[in-house]
Design a protein around this motif. Sequence first.
Motif, mmCIF file in Angstrom:
data_model
loop_
_atom_site.group_PDB
_atom_site.id
_atom_site.type_symbol
_atom_site.label_atom_id
_atom_site.label_comp_id
_atom_site.label_asym_id
_atom_site.label_seq_id
_atom_site.Cartn_x
_atom_site.Cartn_y
_atom_site.Cartn_z
ATOM 1 N N UNK A 479 0.871 -1.299 0.153
ATOM 2 C CA UNK A 479 -0.090 -0.069 -0.003
ATOM 3 C C UNK A 479 1.170 1.375 0.003
ATOM 4 N N UNK A 485 -3.652 1.395 -6.372
ATOM 5 C CA UNK A 485 -3.987 1.782 -7.949
ATOM 6 C C UNK A 485 -3.388 2.300 -8.396
ATOM 7 N N UNK A 493 -0.204 12.029 -2.019
ATOM 8 C CA UNK A 493 -0.408 11.972 -0.568
ATOM 9 C C UNK A 493 1.138 11.234 -0.030
ATOM 10 N N UNK B 17 -11.897 -1.674 -2.708
ATOM 11 C CA UNK B 17 -10.915 -1.087 -2.197
ATOM 12 C C UNK B 17 -10.947 0.354 -1.886
ATOM 13 N N UNK B 19 -9.157 4.008 -0.098
ATOM 14 C CA UNK B 19 -7.758 4.496 0.354
ATOM 15 C C UNK B 19 -8.040 5.684 1.046
ATOM 16 N N UNK B 20 -7.094 6.141 1.942
ATOM 17 C CA UNK B 20 -7.397 7.017 2.710
ATOM 18 C C UNK B 20 -6.598 8.391 2.012
ATOM 19 N N UNK B 21 -7.011 9.640 1.855
ATOM 20 C CA UNK B 21 -6.130 10.668 1.111
ATOM 21 C C UNK B 21 -6.482 11.821 2.220
ATOM 22 N N UNK B 22 -5.421 12.299 2.922
ATOM 23 C CA UNK B 22 -5.613 13.458 3.563
ATOM 24 C C UNK B 22 -6.114 14.731 2.965
ATOM 25 N N UNK B 23 -6.004 14.977 1.707
ATOM 26 C CA UNK B 23 -6.690 16.131 1.105
ATOM 27 C C UNK B 23 -8.278 15.674 0.924
ATOM 28 N N UNK B 24 -8.551 14.644 0.060
ATOM 29 C CA UNK B 24 -9.658 14.179 -0.448
ATOM 30 C C UNK B 24 -10.406 13.435 0.322
ATOM 31 N N UNK B 27 -11.228 7.475 -0.670
ATOM 32 C CA UNK B 27 -11.160 7.382 -2.057
ATOM 33 C C UNK B 27 -11.589 6.169 -2.230
ATOM 34 N N UNK B 54 -6.278 -1.520 -12.582
ATOM 35 C CA UNK B 54 -5.190 -1.920 -11.870
ATOM 36 C C UNK B 54 -5.372 -2.523 -10.400
ATOM 37 N N UNK B 55 -6.048 -1.662 -9.757
ATOM 38 C CA UNK B 55 -6.332 -1.908 -8.255
ATOM 39 C C UNK B 55 -7.056 -3.258 -8.251
ATOM 40 N N UNK B 58 -4.567 -5.737 -8.718
ATOM 41 C CA UNK B 58 -3.359 -5.852 -7.560
ATOM 42 C C UNK B 58 -4.048 -6.627 -6.286
ATOM 43 N N UNK B 64 -2.170 -5.770 -3.072
ATOM 44 C CA UNK B 64 -3.088 -5.026 -2.061
ATOM 45 C C UNK B 64 -4.121 -5.926 -1.451
ATOM 46 N N UNK B 65 -4.567 -5.521 -0.102
ATOM 47 C CA UNK B 65 -5.529 -6.416 0.561
ATOM 48 C C UNK B 65 -6.706 -5.591 0.350
#
Lengths: 752, 259
Positions: A479, A485, A493, B17, B19-24, B27, B54-55, B58, B64-65
């Motif tokens: 990750x 992705x 980030x 899946x 994701x954590x994005x501090x700005x957005x 996701x 792709x995710x 993966x 990726x888990x």
Amino acid sequence: MKTSLDVLRVELLQLARDRRALFSAIVLPALLYPLLFWGTGALQTVGEETMAERTVRALVDLSRADAETAEAFLEGLVEQGPITLTEVDAAGLLVPDDEDSRETARGLLRPTAQTAAGASLSKPAGESTAGLAIGSGDGSEGEPDDRPEDAPGDAPEESSAEGSAEGSAEGSAEGPPGDDAARGDGALEPFDVLIVASADGGTPDLSRTTFDLWYDVKRDDAREAMGRARSALRDLGEARSAERREHLLGGDPGAGLSPLSTDVASEADASGARLGMWLPFVVLLVLISGGAYAALAVFAGEREAGTLETLLVQPVPHRSIAMGKLLTVFVAGCATLAMNLGSLVVCAGSGLMDMGSIGGGASGMAYGRLAALVVELPTCLLLCAVLCLVCGGARTFREGQLLIFPVTLLVVIPTAIVLRPEVSLTALWAIVPFSGSALALREGLEGDLKLPLAALVMISHLGWTWLAVARLGQVLDAERVLGGGGDRKSEAHLLQAGGRHGVRWGFVVVMGVYLIAMSVQRVDMDLGLWFTFWMMLPALAVAIAWTAPRAQGEPRRLAAGLGLRLPRASHALGALLIVPALARGAEHLLLWQSKVLPLPPGAAEGGIELEALMGSSSPMWLFFFFALSPGIFEELVFRGALLNAMKRDFTWKRIVFWQALYFALVHASIYRLLPTGILGALLALIALRSRSVLPAMLMHMGYNGLLVLGAAEHLAFTGEPWFEYAPWAAIPGLALFLVPPRVQAGDSPARP
Amino acid sequence: MTDLTSAIAIRAEGLAKTFHDPQRGVVEAVKGVDLDCRKGEIFGLLGPNGAGKTTTLRMLSTILAPTSGRALIDGIDVAEDPLEVRRRLGFLSGSTGLYPRLTGRETLRYFGRLHGLEGDRLEAAIARAFDAFDLHSFGDGRCEALSTGQKQRVSIARAVLHDPPVLILDEPTTGLDIMASSDMIQFIDSRREAGTCVLFSTHILSEAERLCDRIGIVYDGRMLAGGSLDELRAMTGKEWLEEIFRELVQRADAGEGAA
């Protein structure tokens, strides 16, 4: 393990085929030391030889000295090396430290055709003072070498003496014109030194002869001539003194008192002690330089090339892959270290190296003591693990290179501080990473390393390594590696641009204060403080906030970037209420620290200086420079610009860590490391909670003011009985921070 | 007639899946993908850039888990036994890089050893790969000196060296010239007879049309439709894949707008 070895083999193969890696690890150290030592040695010898062989040109006016002294001096001067003497009348040069005299001397030393022609000070040729002995006689030619210039008759008269002074042969114009004649027309070659002697006193016994030497320090020949004149005078003086003592006392009772000291330390001890001063450092630096490239290549480089993703889908545990990579870095680092040490030892053995200056004894280096390097092995492993962690966190090679920077700082600065002579290895130091092993290596080289402590150092460093390795598996967490992705923004980030901006600039601030601000303060305290607080720090703060990374289309908000926002009044009040407790805490901390880490004698003197400064300065001056200015501008840089840049990406724990670290480092003293580190962390917490730099400014000002003015006894109330209870104000002070921060438009979700 | 469940090589159920994005903030890259892929079948994931292809790949290849849902490769759960899954998997990433200073043979040997091949078995496998992908002329030169097509051949040889029953390829033809990409298509086609299950992603419609037994259309983190070309035609009433794709995307956008 098999997997790790497979990884190790392939990575080493890759590195061995990488010319850059090979060059920096093997070729450079193999060539660097021999070249360095041979080069400096050769240059020094050549420099000394050529300077000693150089013929220097001296202008002399010994007319007012007694003849005997003048003659003896000239004999001595000629013995120093080849010299050309030219007589001159320098009666106008009476006051040595006078600008007019200096001007005149300059004119004499650098004659032009005109001044030579009309030199008012010089006498006509042949009219030398009686008794002035100008060495002459070129042995090989067997005839006087004195010859007048081709220039008009009243030019300074010149004589040359090479090696021996056989007596006086001044003023003769019989010599062949020689090659010097060429100088007569146009610009004349400058003289190197002007020697003017004068005498006072009546009888020869009581007469004192003073010599004034005038020269131009910028010229090599002038310095050489000056040196020769000085040593001739010193020899003459010593000879005269001895003569006089002999004459008056028939022997010198003081001569027997001159000491003859013998160092009873063994050759190995002496050499080990000198090695111990610098080798622990060099080991770390060389390891970093050798291991860093390998770590960058096997982590960041491989991530950049896209091979890491493939590696992660192979049916082997990620931990094994990470271990293999760590081993690669370790082997590369140790190979570099071995090459460096080997090259050093060869240089020492072949006599290429100046043993005295770099740690050898008369018979060479303490080779046996180098066995103490064993104690550094776990440290090498730890350092390599740290390098792997750092490079594993970097997405690209370039980013890794930037991150190596602060790591070097973190490893080298504490080691440098700890390697002071007054610190010795204790059980406490032994478990401190890098510092403990550096001390152990030093004591090992000195020959008094205790085995239990050495074992403790090695075991504790292995423990640290184990902790680092446990995290190493996470570095290869996909990750993190892939950022999930193909999502560009989520990768952004991972770059943590804001946080890294803060870390990088923090380093710049620390180095800037070290290199620039402190040098200016050393020259002039007042100016230095003005410059540091009112020019350098604000400029840095604005530069950091101005260049802070922004999201696309985000406006640049300078005030917010500097943390200049209105805080809650309760937070400002709370910050002030904590101050007395903080000051009291600092006093206790310093008291405790003085037991663990006693102040060296030099530091105590520095303290006295500071006390004198405090005693002599006005309270206003002290408050202005030691409380108000740092309160405003240190906060503006650290809790303003740096903190707000870090806040974009870092968790609050990471921010507090970096703030404490940089704030401690910028104060550049091991004795203030702990108090300033804690203060930095507290101020960071307050700034984070209040979302403004202003409460931190108030607290910083109050804390500094209380400590400095309290120490200088300018604050009457600190002696009052009620002040004993002032620290309790911290409890309501902290409670005030329970009030939630003022929320403004565009705020991100709450922070601590 | 073979048992269908045992023949399924890749199965994904509600795979998602986040994701954590501090700005957005949060996701959602993949919002729930179901797919089945049988042995001897070629399955194409078709979708625009950023759709979540792709995710998904993966997650299926254990890199990726998944945040939720589950994935089975050859009947094994990727979250429970990733090492066993990786043993049965040949994976070619989108940005396949080779170690520049290793030769093709050394690359194959390295990855073969990581897969537990040793000694004669390893050398035999390498010899087979050299024949199959015709690496003889350049397989002993350093990878940094190879052309893009040659590099891709080494990469593929690396991915199938251990003869995996499942092959996952992330945009295998992107960036290849006509000859190299035609070689790649031929190779994928050839796996059908070998009984390998091939799952690959692409955004080139003609490739999917020609090659795939079944096609999954991925858009905005969701599988809009999956099935053979005929099934998709029936579903949308359109003839060409391009039209089918447009139709499905428009329906998805309209549905989202209505919701």
